[in-house]
Design a protein around this motif. Structure first.
Motif, PDB file in Angstrom:
ATOM      1  N   ILE A 131      35.329  -5.234  14.903  1.00 43.44           N
ATOM      2  CA  ILE A 131      34.872  -5.514  13.540  1.00 43.44           C
ATOM      3  C   ILE A 131      34.191  -4.305  12.896  1.00 43.44           C
ATOM      4  O   ILE A 131      33.588  -4.431  11.831  1.00 43.44           O
ATOM      5  CB  ILE A 131      33.947  -6.752  13.455  1.00 43.44           C
ATOM      6  N   TRP A 132      34.264  -3.127  13.512  1.00 38.87           N
ATOM      7  CA  TRP A 132      33.737  -1.933  12.847  1.00 38.87           C
ATOM      8  C   TRP A 132      34.595  -1.666  11.616  1.00 38.87           C
ATOM      9  O   TRP A 132      35.823  -1.645  11.693  1.00 38.87           O
ATOM     10  CB  TRP A 132      33.754  -0.737  13.801  1.00 38.87           C
ATOM     11  N   HIS A 133      33.927  -1.462  10.467  1.00 42.72           N
ATOM     12  CA  HIS A 133      34.682  -1.320   9.224  1.00 42.72           C
ATOM     13  C   HIS A 133      33.859  -0.576   8.178  1.00 42.72           C
ATOM     14  O   HIS A 133      32.664  -0.322   8.362  1.00 42.72           O
ATOM     15  CB  HIS A 133      35.060  -2.704   8.684  1.00 42.72           C
ATOM     16  N   LEU A 134      34.526  -0.246   7.078  1.00 40.25           N
ATOM     17  CA  LEU A 134      33.889   0.343   5.904  1.00 40.25           C
ATOM     18  C   LEU A 134      34.053  -0.608   4.730  1.00 40.25           C
ATOM     19  O   LEU A 134      35.053  -1.319   4.637  1.00 40.25           O
ATOM     20  CB  LEU A 134      34.547   1.682   5.546  1.00 40.25           C
ATOM     21  N   VAL A 184      40.653   5.164   8.753  1.00 43.50           N
ATOM     22  CA  VAL A 184      39.503   5.917   9.246  1.00 43.50           C
ATOM     23  C   VAL A 184      39.311   5.642  10.734  1.00 43.50           C
ATOM     24  O   VAL A 184      39.152   6.558  11.551  1.00 43.50           O
ATOM     25  CB  VAL A 184      38.223   5.561   8.464  1.00 43.50           C
ATOM     26  N   LYS A 185      39.354   4.374  11.105  1.00 45.72           N
ATOM     27  CA  LYS A 185      39.187   4.021  12.523  1.00 45.72           C
ATOM     28  C   LYS A 185      40.317   4.575  13.373  1.00 45.72           C
ATOM     29  O   LYS A 185      40.088   5.025  14.509  1.00 45.72           O
ATOM     30  CB  LYS A 185      39.100   2.500  12.658  1.00 45.72           C
ATOM     31  N   ARG A 186      41.514   4.560  12.840  1.00 46.91           N
ATOM     32  CA  ARG A 186      42.656   5.089  13.590  1.00 46.91           C
ATOM     33  C   ARG A 186      42.458   6.574  13.896  1.00 46.91           C
ATOM     34  O   ARG A 186      42.715   7.024  15.013  1.00 46.91           O
ATOM     35  CB  ARG A 186      43.935   4.866  12.786  1.00 46.91           C
ATOM     36  N   ARG A 187      41.967   7.314  12.922  1.00 44.01           N
ATOM     37  CA  ARG A 187      41.734   8.745  13.150  1.00 44.01           C
ATOM     38  C   ARG A 187      40.580   8.979  14.122  1.00 44.01           C
ATOM     39  O   ARG A 187      40.629   9.886  14.949  1.00 44.01           O
ATOM     40  CB  ARG A 187      41.443   9.443  11.831  1.00 44.01           C
ATOM     41  N   LEU A 188      39.546   8.176  13.993  1.00 37.14           N
ATOM     42  CA  LEU A 188      38.386   8.375  14.856  1.00 37.14           C
ATOM     43  C   LEU A 188      38.694   8.055  16.313  1.00 37.14           C
ATOM     44  O   LEU A 188      38.010   8.553  17.222  1.00 37.14           O
ATOM     45  CB  LEU A 188      37.215   7.530  14.364  1.00 37.14           C
ATOM     46  N   THR A 198      34.808   1.264  20.784  1.00 40.96           N
ATOM     47  CA  THR A 198      35.679   0.175  20.341  1.00 40.96           C
ATOM     48  C   THR A 198      36.611  -0.337  21.433  1.00 40.96           C
ATOM     49  O   THR A 198      37.406  -1.244  21.179  1.00 40.96           O
ATOM     50  CB  THR A 198      36.531   0.635  19.143  1.00 40.96           C
ATOM     51  N   GLY A 199      36.509   0.222  22.642  1.00 38.15           N
ATOM     52  CA  GLY A 199      37.402  -0.171  23.720  1.00 38.15           C
ATOM     53  C   GLY A 199      36.746  -1.066  24.745  1.00 38.15           C
ATOM     54  O   GLY A 199      35.590  -1.481  24.604  1.00 38.15           O
ATOM     55  N   LYS A 200      37.488  -1.385  25.801  1.00 35.17           N
ATOM     56  CA  LYS A 200      37.024  -2.329  26.821  1.00 35.17           C
ATOM     57  C   LYS A 200      36.619  -1.647  28.128  1.00 35.17           C
ATOM     58  O   LYS A 200      36.273  -2.323  29.085  1.00 35.17           O
ATOM     59  CB  LYS A 200      38.123  -3.350  27.108  1.00 35.17           C
ATOM     60  N   LEU A 239      29.023   4.764   5.987  1.00 38.23           N
ATOM     61  CA  LEU A 239      28.732   4.434   7.387  1.00 38.23           C
ATOM     62  C   LEU A 239      29.607   3.276   7.861  1.00 38.23           C
ATOM     63  O   LEU A 239      29.691   2.230   7.206  1.00 38.23           O
ATOM     64  CB  LEU A 239      27.265   4.030   7.563  1.00 38.23           C
ATOM     65  N   LEU A 240      30.200   3.444   9.025  1.00 39.94           N
ATOM     66  CA  LEU A 240      30.857   2.318   9.684  1.00 39.94           C
ATOM     67  C   LEU A 240      29.798   1.316  10.114  1.00 39.94           C
ATOM     68  O   LEU A 240      28.703   1.686  10.539  1.00 39.94           O
ATOM     69  CB  LEU A 240      31.634   2.807  10.902  1.00 39.94           C
TER      70      LEU A 240
END
Length: 287
Positions: A131-134, A184-188, A198-200, A239-240
């Protein structure tokens, strides 16, 4: 107004906390409005929170929260002149736009999580993986867009459902023409720190709040927004941020308001043809 240390903190980390910015005579009636609705719908009694027991009860709670959220006239009193003055100071006196939703009500029930946690929440609190988002896209044309305000309707303690932000992330990917929250998340995710966030694969997730990490030579750290009624965080819109579980016996009740610079808002709307608000769980006002 802002002290030099507060201004530096906002510039460096993308957020600053101003304690007791909103007086009790403004916050208390809003809290009573919320509690009255919860009591009326039998979610609050003499011994406190009464959790819904079935799907119909959960639906009734969701409807109640939506009704509170739509009471914009009562909620927007939280946007006092002092709050607006601080926001303008953070954008060097430029005009700001109170972008929709106005005075967005954020709610997380006691002992709950607003999303399934990797499929099933076990009742324990940890730094979220998802659920990290802008709330606004990245764009060099917009520059530094301005702040978002988060304030507390009731006391929100650590692990009590407060919004979490990735402090420092406003310094990342500012040279792009346009990037949605998803991209943005894809690049990060090219960077180890963000993949681990964001991983397990990381069991000890407390380190994200205890240690300063690094993404592309930018210091970052997860910060949980906690405070007393009337405390205010101003958070850079770049900010995310994410949602946290509420392990306390009190509801998490906050209000958020985006306050971008008018010019940044106009640029955003022009870029996306008036459809700039990216739909997220929290920006829909559900939580």
């Amino acid at each position: 107004m802002l002290t030099p240390n507060e201004q530096q903190t906002y510039t460096e980390w993308g957020l600053v906390k101003i304690k007791a910015l909103i007086p009790p005579q403004v916050v208390d009636p809003i809290r009573e409005l919320v509690m009255e609705r919860l009591r009326r719908r039998e979610f609050w009694g003499s011994e406190g929170w009464i959790a819904p027991t079935d799907a119909d009860g959960q639906k009734r709670l969701n409807t109640t929260i939506k009704e509170i959220s739509r009471n914009t006239k009562s909620l927007r009193s939280i946007l006092t002149d002092r709050v607006l003055d601080y926001a303008r100071e953070l954008v060097s006196g430029d005009e700001i736009e109170l972008s929709s939703p106005i005075a967005q009500f954020l709610f997380t029930a006691p002992r709950s999580y607003v999303m399934n946690h990797d499929g099933q929440w076990d009742g324990e609190w940890e730094v979220p993986r998802s659920i990290w988002h802008l709330d606004m896209p990245r764009s060099a044309a917009m520059g530094a867009p301005g702040p978002e305000m988060f304030t507390f309707v009731n006391k929100v303690e650590p692990k009590g459902g407060g919004t979490l932000v990735l402090a420092g992330s406003h310094h990342l990917l500012n040279d792009v023409e346009y990037l949605s929250s998803k991209n943005v998340k894809r690049r990060l995710k090219r960077h180890t720190y963000f993949r681990e966030l964001t991983g397990k694969g990381v069991d000890d997730r407390s380190r994200f709040m205890e240690e300063v990490g690094n993404i592309d030579n930018v210091p970052v750290k997860v910060v949980e927004l906690t405070g007393d009624p009337g405390d205010v965080y101003f958070v850079d819109l770049r900010l995310l941020h994410s949602l946290g579980a509420n392990t306390s016996d009190q509801p998490r009740m906050m209000i958020a308001q985006r306050m971008p610079k008018k010019e940044a808002f106009k640029t955003w709307m022009a870029m996306v043809g008036g459809k700039g608000r990216e739909v997220t769980q929290e920006s829909e006002g559900k939580f």
